[in-house]
Design an enzyme around this catalytic site. Structure first.
Site, PDB file in Angstrom:
ATOM      1  N   GLU A 246       1.193  -1.448  -0.104  1.00 58.47           N
ATOM      2  CA  GLU A 246       0.299  -0.008   0.189  1.00 58.47           C
ATOM      3  C   GLU A 246       0.896   1.353   0.188  1.00 58.47           C
ATOM      4  O   GLU A 246       1.787   1.067  -0.106  1.00 58.47           O
ATOM      5  CB  GLU A 246      -0.936   0.451   1.697  1.00 58.47           C
ATOM      6  CG  GLU A 246      -2.108  -0.985   1.085  1.00 58.47           C
ATOM      7  CD  GLU A 246      -3.075  -0.915   2.210  1.00 58.47           C
ATOM      8  OE1 GLU A 246      -4.291  -1.470   1.547  1.00 58.47           O
ATOM      9  OE2 GLU A 246      -2.253  -0.246   3.476  1.00 58.47           O
TER      10      GLU A 246
ATOM     11  N   CYS B 170       5.798  -7.105   7.231  1.00 57.65           N
ATOM     12  CA  CYS B 170       6.450  -6.880   7.836  1.00 57.65           C
ATOM     13  C   CYS B 170       7.811  -7.297   8.833  1.00 57.65           C
ATOM     14  O   CYS B 170       6.127  -8.352   9.921  1.00 57.65           O
ATOM     15  CB  CYS B 170       6.511  -5.696   8.675  1.00 57.65           C
ATOM     16  SG  CYS B 170       7.892  -4.930  10.017  1.00 57.65           S
TER      17      CYS B 170
ATOM     18  N   CYS C 127       6.151  -5.415  15.750  1.00 56.14           N
ATOM     19  CA  CYS C 127       5.830  -3.978  16.987  1.00 56.14           C
ATOM     20  C   CYS C 127       4.457  -4.709  17.434  1.00 56.14           C
ATOM     21  O   CYS C 127       3.301  -4.912  16.635  1.00 56.14           O
ATOM     22  CB  CYS C 127       5.613  -2.721  16.879  1.00 56.14           C
ATOM     23  SG  CYS C 127       7.943  -2.825  15.736  1.00 56.14           S
TER      24      CYS C 127
ATOM     25  N   CYS D 267       0.593  -2.944  16.256  1.00 59.22           N
ATOM     26  CA  CYS D 267       1.014  -2.100  14.621  1.00 59.22           C
ATOM     27  C   CYS D 267       0.284  -3.253  13.487  1.00 59.22           C
ATOM     28  O   CYS D 267       0.996  -4.650  13.607  1.00 59.22           O
ATOM     29  CB  CYS D 267       2.056  -2.464  13.682  1.00 59.22           C
ATOM     30  SG  CYS D 267       2.756  -2.083  12.359  1.00 59.22           S
TER      31      CYS D 267
ATOM     32  N   CYS E 110      -2.055   5.981   9.789  1.00 57.36           N
ATOM     33  CA  CYS E 110      -0.453   5.441  10.681  1.00 57.36           C
ATOM     34  C   CYS E 110      -0.415   4.019  11.662  1.00 57.36           C
ATOM     35  O   CYS E 110      -2.190   3.554  12.187  1.00 57.36           O
ATOM     36  CB  CYS E 110       0.153   6.626  11.594  1.00 57.36           C
ATOM     37  SG  CYS E 110       1.891   6.252  12.096  1.00 57.36           S
TER      38      CYS E 110
HETATM   39  N1  SAH Z   1       9.126   0.243  10.405  1.00 57.66           N
HETATM   40  C1  SAH Z   1       9.087   1.571   9.849  1.00 57.66           C
HETATM   41  C2  SAH Z   1       8.270   2.452   9.534  1.00 57.66           C
HETATM   42  C3  SAH Z   1       6.994   2.294   9.211  1.00 57.66           C
HETATM   43  S1  SAH Z   1       5.730   1.731  10.370  1.00 57.66           S
HETATM   44  C4  SAH Z   1       9.118   1.888  11.512  1.00 57.66           C
HETATM   45  O1  SAH Z   1       8.591   1.423  12.679  1.00 57.66           O
HETATM   46  O2  SAH Z   1       9.479   3.049  11.970  1.00 57.66           O
HETATM   47  C5  SAH Z   1       5.748   4.505  10.386  1.00 57.66           C
HETATM   48  C6  SAH Z   1       4.773   4.821  11.930  1.00 57.66           C
HETATM   49  O3  SAH Z   1       3.759   4.158  12.335  1.00 57.66           O
HETATM   50  C7  SAH Z   1       5.790   4.323  12.746  1.00 57.66           C
HETATM   51  O4  SAH Z   1       6.681   5.045  14.287  1.00 57.66           O
HETATM   52  C8  SAH Z   1       5.085   3.429  13.627  1.00 57.66           C
HETATM   53  O5  SAH Z   1       5.614   2.522  15.155  1.00 57.66           O
HETATM   54  C9  SAH Z   1       3.764   3.650  13.553  1.00 57.66           C
HETATM   55  N2  SAH Z   1       2.708   2.489  14.023  1.00 57.66           N
HETATM   56  C10 SAH Z   1       2.047   1.521  13.154  1.00 57.66           C
HETATM   57  N3  SAH Z   1       0.993   0.786  14.188  1.00 57.66           N
HETATM   58  C11 SAH Z   1       0.531   1.912  14.464  1.00 57.66           C
HETATM   59  C12 SAH Z   1      -0.687   2.620  14.985  1.00 57.66           C
HETATM   60  N4  SAH Z   1      -1.350   1.127  15.097  1.00 57.66           N
HETATM   61  N5  SAH Z   1      -1.127   3.559  15.512  1.00 57.66           N
HETATM   62  C13 SAH Z   1       0.007   4.768  14.908  1.00 57.66           C
HETATM   63  N6  SAH Z   1       1.253   4.352  14.648  1.00 57.66           N
HETATM   64  C14 SAH Z   1       1.636   3.440  14.401  1.00 57.66           C
HETATM   65 FE1  SF4 Z   2       7.137  -3.372  11.253  1.00 55.49          FE
HETATM   66 FE2  SF4 Z   2       4.893  -2.293  12.227  1.00 55.49          FE
HETATM   67 FE3  SF4 Z   2       7.340  -2.636  13.954  1.00 55.49          FE
HETATM   68 FE4  SF4 Z   2       7.263  -0.425  11.257  1.00 55.49          FE
HETATM   69  S1  SF4 Z   2       6.197  -0.572  13.226  1.00 55.49           S
HETATM   70  S2  SF4 Z   2       9.012  -2.428  12.228  1.00 55.49           S
HETATM   71  S3  SF4 Z   2       6.222  -1.333  10.379  1.00 55.49           S
HETATM   72  S4  SF4 Z   2       5.960  -4.631  12.775  1.00 55.49           S
END
Ligand code: SAH
Ligand code: SF4
Length: 431
Positions: A122, A142, A146, A149, A406
């Protein structure tokens, strides 16, 4: 196709292998998008052009691809008429396939894209009053899992190729009508001065007035963030090669100051990111002590907070003028206390970091194990950090009605297969 086949997640924090730079096509032609100019020259020479011709044609074709955005050799008017079909027999100018395009009521747009070998990912475009930001993906899924996420819950992962990464930018410019001489609606609006007047009435037409190659003629797409699906530093080579194309002065010519790479903290790759790509850095910090960060960002068990902050302090190019952004997702009763805010300030000061903080209200998704902090709590947290002289704005969620906010990126195909699985499970339990 074995080498581009889906890989299962090899573990919580292990890199996935780097995909090949040319995705094979059924018709045997080679897609030029994503290849460095030098590689294009080599391919032209291998296909039979003499050295001088190969060099000249590579230069011309590169300009048509990245400066003019053409997708047909026939449109390359400074290349001999007889040579255009010769090129078209051997090469193509590809784009990721668009499976779905959605438009939010707040102007945010989301695209579901598909690679030539059938993997979905996406991309999101977020127009603001003073800029237009394209949020691009670096991987399908990924590996890092996390806990807050949605992307991290995808079962399958593959690195995107340089062509698939830069292809997102090309596609966005196609959709926004931002190639020179494009006949799309936005270009037909007329001169930047005309657009300025119209933008006063229609906020979706506003653009950035700041200096910068990309914005001088009033384009909408002014900034790029690597904050879509995937961990960009686990796909370092491909992300670097794609960003080189985006920054190339003879191509898309976007300034490195307008590109931000977000990492969850792949410490060993951070210095190379600054040296070899040179873009702004955002770090997904999300917690200020080991226990909480270990829980919500499992990569912390491999690269701890001290090492991460030291790598931030050493990030090439970081300065008061180019600060590192710390992203901090606000999770209720998990990382959002006054003490957490004060500890965040202490860490930033102790490591002498030129930093700003971006507070992200958690975007819930079905089955997520956390809730978003209350608005009062987020406000208080932000105040404490601001009072210490560190900028800590709260990010406004965008495109919520189309699941573009996000951390929401998880492909429809994946969602469908989950729904399919649920139906199958229900059928099985009824049997
Ligand atoms: N993998 C990289 C970039 C992609 S995620 C990273 O983790 O930095 C981009 C941002 O969105 C990151 O700061 C991530 O922690 C945040 N993010 C992921 N899931 C989210 C959620 N459910 N609510 C708010 N922010 C989120
Ligand atoms: Fe991967 Fe989501 Fe963690 Fe970013 S926030 S490293 S996209 S699992």
């Amino acid at each position: 196709m074995a080498d581009t086949a889906l890989m299962s997640i090899p573990g919580q924090a292990d890199p996935v292998p780097v995909a090949r730079d040319i995705t094979p096509r059924a018709d045997g032609r080679i897609d030029l998008i994503g290849l460095p100019r030098e590689r294009i020259r080599e391919l032209f020479a291998e296909a039979g052009l003499d050295a001088k011709q190969a060099k000249l044609r590579a230069k011309q074709v590169f300009h048509w691809l990245y400066h003019r955005g053409v997708t047909e050799f026939e449109a390359m008017t400074d290349i001999a008429k007889t040579m255009r079909p010769w090129l078209a027999e051997r090469f193509v100018i590809g784009r990721p396939e668009v499976i779905e395009a959605q438009h939010s009521s707040d102007g945010t747009r989301k695209w579901l894209l598909r690679t030539a070998d059938g993997h979905d990912f996406e991309m999101v475009f977020i127009p603001d009053a003073d800029r237009g930001t394209l949020c691009i993906s670096s991987q399908v899924g990924c590996t890092l899992n996390c806990r807050f996420c949605h992307t991290g819950t995808m079962r399958l992962v593959r690195n995107l190729t340089p062509g698939e990464i830069v292809g997102q930018v090309m596609l966005a410019r196609d959709a926004l009508g931002e190639w020179p001489n494009s006949s799309s609606p936005q270009r037909k609006l007329g001169s930047p001065a005309d657009m300025r007047d119209r933008a006063k009435e229609d906020p979706s037409l506003r653009w950035d007035d700041e200096e910068g190659e990309y914005t001088s003629d009033g384009r909408l797409l002014t900034n790029i963030v690597l904050m879509g699906m995937g961990e960009p530093l686990y796909n370092f080579d491909n992300v670097r090669d794609a960003m080189k194309l985006v920054m190339d002065g003879e191509g898309l010519a976007l300034s490195k100051r307008r590109i931000t790479l977000s990492t969850s903290g792949v410490v060993p790759m951070m210095e190379r990111c600054g040296d070899e790509i040179g873009v702004n850095l955002a770090v997904s910090l999300h917690a200020v002590n080991k226990d909480v960060r270990d829980e919500i960002v499992p990569l912390n068990r491999k690269y701890g907070l001290e090492d991460l902050l030291a790598a931030c302090a050493a990030y090439p190019g970081a300065s008061n003028a180019r600060r590192i952004t710390f992203e901090y997702v606000m999770l209720r009763d998990k990382n959002d206390s006054d003490a957490d805010a004060r500890e965040l300030v202490r860490l930033i000061r102790d490591y002498g970091l030129p930093a700003k903080v971006n507070l992200i209200p958690f975007n819930p998704w079905p089955g997520a194990p956390y809730e978003c902090s209350t608005p009062e709590r987020i406000r208080r947290f932000s105040e404490i950090v601001f009072e210490a002289g560190i900028s800590a704005p709260v990010r406004t969620p965008r495109g919520r009605d189309i699941d573009a906010a996000c951390g929401q990126l998880k492909t429809a195909a994946e969602k469908k297969s989950r729904a399919q699985r649920d139906r199958e499970a229900a059928a099985a339990s009824n049997a």
